[in-house]
Design an enzyme around this catalytic site. Structure first.
Site, PDB file in Angstrom:
ATOM      1  N   ASP A 172      31.349 -47.273 -35.051  1.00 38.74           N
ATOM      2  CA  ASP A 172      30.413 -47.780 -34.045  1.00 38.74           C
ATOM      3  C   ASP A 172      29.033 -47.138 -34.120  1.00 38.74           C
ATOM      4  O   ASP A 172      28.025 -47.793 -33.830  1.00 38.74           O
ATOM      5  CB  ASP A 172      31.002 -47.608 -32.649  1.00 38.74           C
ATOM      6  N   MET A 209      23.240 -49.072 -28.147  1.00 35.32           N
ATOM      7  CA  MET A 209      24.303 -49.639 -27.307  1.00 35.32           C
ATOM      8  C   MET A 209      24.388 -48.974 -25.936  1.00 35.32           C
ATOM      9  O   MET A 209      25.290 -49.274 -25.154  1.00 35.32           O
ATOM     10  CB  MET A 209      25.652 -49.519 -28.022  1.00 35.32           C
ATOM     11  N   ALA A 265      30.690 -54.164 -27.657  1.00 37.04           N
ATOM     12  CA  ALA A 265      31.376 -55.449 -27.467  1.00 37.04           C
ATOM     13  C   ALA A 265      32.440 -55.305 -26.393  1.00 37.04           C
ATOM     14  O   ALA A 265      32.152 -55.392 -25.201  1.00 37.04           O
ATOM     15  CB  ALA A 265      31.935 -55.980 -28.778  1.00 37.04           C
ATOM     16  N   TYR A 270      34.615 -52.546 -25.942  1.00 34.60           N
ATOM     17  CA  TYR A 270      34.942 -51.180 -25.515  1.00 34.60           C
ATOM     18  C   TYR A 270      33.753 -50.499 -24.866  1.00 34.60           C
ATOM     19  O   TYR A 270      32.586 -50.775 -25.196  1.00 34.60           O
ATOM     20  CB  TYR A 270      35.377 -50.335 -26.716  1.00 34.60           C
ATOM     21  N   ASP A 294      24.278 -19.805 -42.875  1.00 30.60           N
ATOM     22  CA  ASP A 294      23.959 -20.923 -41.991  1.00 30.60           C
ATOM     23  C   ASP A 294      24.980 -22.034 -42.248  1.00 30.60           C
ATOM     24  O   ASP A 294      24.885 -22.755 -43.245  1.00 30.60           O
ATOM     25  CB  ASP A 294      22.541 -21.406 -42.281  1.00 30.60           C
ATOM     26  N   HIS A 325      45.984 -44.943 -29.938  1.00 29.46           N
ATOM     27  CA  HIS A 325      46.092 -45.915 -28.853  1.00 29.46           C
ATOM     28  C   HIS A 325      47.206 -46.909 -29.154  1.00 29.46           C
ATOM     29  O   HIS A 325      46.989 -47.931 -29.810  1.00 29.46           O
ATOM     30  CB  HIS A 325      44.764 -46.634 -28.649  1.00 29.46           C
TER      31      HIS A 325
END
Length: 697
Positions: free
Chosen positions: A330, A339, A412, A414, A613, A624
């Site tokens: 995404d 978004m 969209a 989610y 560094d 899910h």
């Protein structure tokens, strides 16, 4: 990454850039200026489609001395303002990236990128793809076979096409079709995900036309069939207007009569620095990452140089075409910045709220003003610390206050609610709440499959994973840090440990870049240390420990495109040596990517990361397994990564937080509590050292 240097004469603009802090996002005028300079490389008739015009952050070697001088009240040297621009020559596959010096008013470089490197989607393009899919005559003919009621509204959800190595070199969108409730077609908020259709147009993003129409499998195998008259299920709406809402919920108001305890200082047009309860940091915002924190300090001690959500991937479980390509990146495919929601007072955030706006760019290279994309507020987090002296009955108690810096994105179907959360004990959390609507697809009556759950008649929600990568550039009292991990192990039974109850904690130094995992069985805990600064109490190096939650790593086969592309999804932590520009765990361009330019590739250099560094990419996520309760809208799933000081302070840093008192809290008594006092005994030492008989308190 294959690239081609484009020949050009460096272009000089007419406007001088406005002076700004080196970390401030680009201003409106700087966006216009950068687009003008790039456009000047081409004839006026050449139209460019801008995917991103954003700040190119200064090299760290320049910025660290600047920040130190700034904090020490010294003289700061000028740091060049530079823009990163990626764009297409419109209606072609010619994708470019350019570096534009706003300080010197010239294009420093302009490179055409090679094959299989595609830019992200943008709002205007996605709307155009939706229209193309729905207006195609072939698509209309297939929809007609469904014999939908007159007036039915059909919806198109364009998805980034994904990758499988089969005729996927050109940039495309896979569109999934739905319809609104045919009995209420004018309701634009109707839950169309309750009505998935088995027709899926593929749109060429260059030619801007439908090049193929896929039929979706709706049974238990790979077979597909021609569209048939559609049997319309009942609607399943989430909007409160369609619910009989509860009437027994009393108001709970968050009130701060004296205002908020934080201070936000505007720096120029787009820069912000925030101070709260000994914390100090700068907040940035860009097209891809959304919120960025810079120069995070506590009591002017540096802790983190930069923190942001670097990447995320949502791979789906359905192995059948075209679902096998569903793996949404995404941030790289679209962007957390573009978004971001316009947050609403009293809804998305409660209490005394401060909002931040952002300026991004349109596809035409114009400024795009986005309101209320970040909200800042405080919240009560329960008891921070407490102790009751059971002998005297006196309780000392402090409530924990948290500062929340939050942004919400809609991708969209989610939503992701993302927040940096600070507390008064020197701790930081990064929290993600996943909600919204599960991605749905049609399934035949009487069919069950092991890769998804039926959540509504004729509606399948495929199982999927959400895997996030948080990029953390530490600066624990300076930039030469190391990563270690500790494990707890039982001591062997011996003369020294005759009862077999002893255990020890040992420590392992991570010397080379690579991927690492937590081990719950041994309580493996990762710490970022600075061995040159020792705690005055115990002589241990100052540290911050990392608490990533356990999660199931990517299940896709290591030879799959999902696995190759999501270079971050196979380990809890990646550690790399710092290099300018290595920001995105899945690579700079994830749209139909092939892998090979993300954090796994960087870590495989096996560079020395001891006392240098270094950068950490910390992964966390959700498996899910969908359920009926996730539909029509999903209750929030909450996950977070925590960072806690270890031997960084000389005592609990929240000791000086004012105690919790009723005259301040003004709580209301609903029932009378019983008084409880636990008795205790004490012995007193006399003048000559003798111990007197115990007395009952």
């Amino acid at each position: 990454m294959s690239t081609e240097q484009v020949s050009f004469v460096p272009s000089v603009g007419v406007a001088q850039c406005v002076s700004s802090h080196p970390l401030s996002p680009l201003t409106s005028s700087e966006i216009i200026n950068a687009a003008h300079l790039v456009q000047s490389l081409y004839p006026a008739s050449t139209s460019l489609q801008y995917k991103a015009i954003t700040l190119s952050e200064p090299p760290k070697a320049q910025l660290v001395p600047y920040l130190e001088a700034e904090h020490n009240g010294g003289r700061t040297s000028d740091v060049e303002r530079t823009a990163f621009v990626c764009y297409y020559i419109r209606n072609t596959d010619k994708f470019h990236e350019a570096i534009v010096s706003l300080s010197r008013q010239k294009v420093e470089s302009n490179v055409r990128l090679g094959p299989n490197i595609h830019g992200p989607g943008d709002a205007e393009e996605i709307l155009a793809i939706e229209k193309i899919a729905l207006e195609d005559e072939g698509v209309k003919a297939e929809i007609a076979k469904l014999q939908l009621p007159e007036g039915t509204a059909v919806i198109s959800d364009p998805w980034i096409y994904g990758s499988d190595g089969i005729n996927d070199e050109q940039r495309m969108y896979q569109c999934f079709l739905y319809m609104r409730d045919p009995h209420d077609p004018s309701n634009t908020d109707s839950n169309h995900y309750a009505f998935p259709l088995a027709i899926s147009p593929v749109v060429d993003a260059v030619e801007l036309k439908v090049i193929r129409i896929d039929m979706l499998p709706t049974g238990a195998d790979h077979s597909v069939k021609e569209p048939q008259p559609f049997e319309i299920p009942p609607p399943n709406e989430y909007d409160p207007e369609h619910q009989q809402v509860r009437a027994d919920l009393k108001s709970l108001n968050v009130v701060q009569p004296e205002g908020a305890s934080f201070k936000v200082t505007q720096v120029g047009e787009t820069g912000r620095l925030l101070e709260w309860q000994k914390w100090f940091f700068r907040i940035g915002f860009n097209q891809r990452e959304g919120m960025i924190l810079h120069d995070v300090r506590y009591e002017d001690r540096s802790i983190f140089y930069r923190m942001s959500l670097s990447d995320m991937v949502i791979p789906y479980a359905d192995p059948r075409h075209p679902f096998h390509k569903k793996a949404a990146f995404d941030l790289g495919d679209a962007g957390a910045g573009v978004m971001a929601n316009n947050l609403k007072l009293g809804c998305d955030c409660l209490g005394s709220i401060h909002y931040l706006d952002a300026v991004l760019n349109t596809e035409k290279g114009e400024p795009w003003h986005m309101e209320n994309v970040v909200c800042i507020h405080e919240q009560d987090a329960g008891i921070g610390w407490k102790h009751t002296n059971y002998r005297s009955g006196k309780a000392a108690l402090v409530r924990s206050r948290e500062l929340v810096v939050q942004s919400i994105i809609t991708v969209a179907n989610y939503e992701y609610i993302m927040a940096f959360i600070f507390n008064q004990a020197g701790e930081v959390k990064y929290e993600v709440r996943a909600t919204g609507i599960v991605s749905t697809q049609p399934i035949d009556d009487g069919v069950e499959v092991p890769w998804g759950t039926i959540v509504h008649p004729g509606v399948l929600a495929a199982h999927h994973q959400h895997i996030f990568s948080l990029r953390v550039d530490p600066a624990i009292d300076g930039h030469n840090n190391r990563l270690i991990y500790e494990e707890a192990h039982p001591m062997p039974r011996s003369d020294f440990n005759p009862h077999g109850v002893g255990y020890i904690v040992d420590q392992t130094l991570v010397e080379k870049s690579g991927g690492l995992d937590i081990d719950v069985e041994h309580n493996r805990t990762f710490k970022i240390q600075n061995t040159s600064i020792l705690n005055p109490v115990n002589g241990k190096p100052v540290s911050y420990k990392i608490h990533p939650p356990p999660f199931q790593k990517m299940l896709a086969d290591p030879n799959s495109f999902h696995f190759k592309r999501a270079e971050f999804a196979d380990h809890n932590i990646y550690v790399t040596k710092y290099h300018d520009g290595e920001l995105y765990a899945g690579g700079k361009y994830t749209n139909q990517s092939r892998g090979g330019d993300g954090v796994r590739s960087w870590a495989n250099r096996k560079e020395d990361v001891k006392d240098t560094d270094l950068v950490l990419f910390i992964q966390f996520g959700l498996q899910h397994v969908t359920r009926v309760e996730d539909f029509p809208v999903m209750p929030c799933e909450i996950i977070h990564v925590a960072f806690k000081p270890v031997n960084f302070f000389d005592k609990n840093p929240a000791l000086d937080v004012p105690p919790s008192k009723q005259e301040v809290n003004q709580s209301t008594l609903l029932s009378k509590p019983e008084q409880h006092h636990q008795p205790g005994m004490e012995a007193k030492v006399g003048e000559t050292g003798e111990v007197c008989c115990p007395s009952k308190l």
